[in-house]
Write a protein that holds these residues in place. Sequence first.
Motif, mmCIF file in Angstrom:
data_model
loop_
_atom_site.group_PDB
_atom_site.id
_atom_site.type_symbol
_atom_site.label_atom_id
_atom_site.label_comp_id
_atom_site.label_asym_id
_atom_site.label_seq_id
_atom_site.Cartn_x
_atom_site.Cartn_y
_atom_site.Cartn_z
ATOM 1 N N TYR A 35 0.857 -1.332 0.080
ATOM 2 C CA TYR A 35 -0.205 0.182 0.003
ATOM 3 C C TYR A 35 1.022 1.391 0.061
ATOM 4 N N GLN A 36 0.587 2.306 -0.756
ATOM 5 C CA GLN A 36 1.162 3.592 -0.657
ATOM 6 C C GLN A 36 0.333 4.478 0.233
ATOM 7 N N GLN A 37 0.951 5.203 1.167
ATOM 8 C CA GLN A 37 0.219 6.172 1.882
ATOM 9 C C GLN A 37 1.060 7.599 2.291
ATOM 10 N N ASP A 38 0.298 8.776 1.547
ATOM 11 C CA ASP A 38 0.885 9.986 2.021
ATOM 12 C C ASP A 38 0.403 10.303 3.361
ATOM 13 N N PRO A 39 1.044 11.030 4.041
ATOM 14 C CA PRO A 39 0.894 11.537 5.275
ATOM 15 C C PRO A 39 -0.503 11.903 5.795
ATOM 16 N N GLY A 40 -1.180 11.477 6.803
ATOM 17 C CA GLY A 40 -2.521 11.572 6.988
ATOM 18 C C GLY A 40 -3.445 11.446 6.053
ATOM 19 N N MET A 41 -3.140 10.562 5.152
ATOM 20 C CA MET A 41 -4.238 10.270 3.890
ATOM 21 C C MET A 41 -4.496 8.808 3.880
ATOM 22 N N GLU A 42 -5.391 8.366 2.891
ATOM 23 C CA GLU A 42 -5.754 7.087 2.900
ATOM 24 C C GLU A 42 -4.949 5.913 2.235
ATOM 25 N N LEU A 43 -4.919 4.963 2.458
ATOM 26 C CA LEU A 43 -4.035 3.701 2.051
ATOM 27 C C LEU A 43 -4.610 3.204 0.466
ATOM 28 N N HIS A 44 -3.545 3.376 -0.380
ATOM 29 C CA HIS A 44 -3.846 2.903 -1.686
ATOM 30 C C HIS A 44 -3.400 1.762 -2.135
ATOM 31 N N LEU A 45 -4.044 0.697 -2.539
ATOM 32 C CA LEU A 45 -3.391 -0.566 -2.809
ATOM 33 C C LEU A 45 -2.653 -0.470 -4.108
ATOM 34 N N ILE A 46 -1.301 -0.778 -4.175
ATOM 35 C CA ILE A 46 -0.528 -0.423 -5.489
ATOM 36 C C ILE A 46 -0.133 -2.115 -5.997
ATOM 37 N N HIS A 47 0.001 -2.929 -5.152
ATOM 38 C CA HIS A 47 0.407 -4.365 -5.576
ATOM 39 C C HIS A 47 0.043 -5.475 -4.667
ATOM 40 N N TYR A 48 -0.294 -6.664 -5.368
ATOM 41 C CA TYR A 48 -0.879 -7.513 -4.385
ATOM 42 C C TYR A 48 -0.346 -8.808 -5.046
ATOM 43 N N SER A 49 -0.127 -10.211 -4.023
ATOM 44 C CA SER A 49 0.316 -11.361 -4.395
ATOM 45 C C SER A 49 -0.364 -12.401 -3.686
ATOM 46 N N TYR A 50 -0.932 -13.505 -4.570
ATOM 47 C CA TYR A 50 -1.659 -14.531 -3.726
ATOM 48 C C TYR A 50 -1.098 -15.605 -3.502
#
Lengths: 111, 109
Positions: A35-50
């Motif tokens: 996840y990528q998160q700027d300070p005080g902001m929401e989390l954004h999913l950028i990659h995942y693996s199963y």
Amino acid sequence: EADIYQTPRYLVIGTGKKITLECSQTMGHDKMYWYQQDPGMELHLIHYSYGVNSTEKGDLSSESTVSRIRTEHFPLTLESARPSHTSQYLCASSESGEGYTFGSGTRLTVV
Amino acid sequence: SQQGEEDPQALSIQEGENATMNCSYKTSINNLQWYRQNSGRGLVHLILIRSNEREKHSGRLRVTLDTSKKSSSLLITASRAADTASYFCAQGNFNKFYFGSGTKLNVKP
């Protein structure tokens, strides 16, 4: 205590450099996430693996790439860092999808 | 976006008071989870509520879920200064979860 480790904790790097953010977990979880998160902001999913040899892009477009050669290891690479990549990067893993374990994060600054 | 919204964005209370924060989401879910994040750190899993549950308790935490309204609430009773943190809800299916922007809770001693 979390069994998922991210290194480095902080990184300041110049524009154009190649960097790899490390993420390792000792719990044997199949599912791993960045996840990528700027300070005080929401989390954004950028990659995942199963699982091993499985990687998918998340909902936020990212110039980074990931690999999953071993279950416990899920590194994220930026081939050419830019100031717009400055952010906090959080790695997480999950066994069943009923709860993520997060690492402490890598705070990246590109100057 | 499938991300939900937490409300309020910020909450400031005195130690000993209760804190309530809400989460709304957009799609059907298998479960909803609440996490806590101390400044600059990773998130810590607090509690999970399944889509067929309406209320769940864990220590000083109480979570409710209303699937008809696509909303959840987290209640922290008898708050302490150490509860100061950001609180996020995460909703989704077994494979991917989406986080909102969180509620920043400040508990004044």
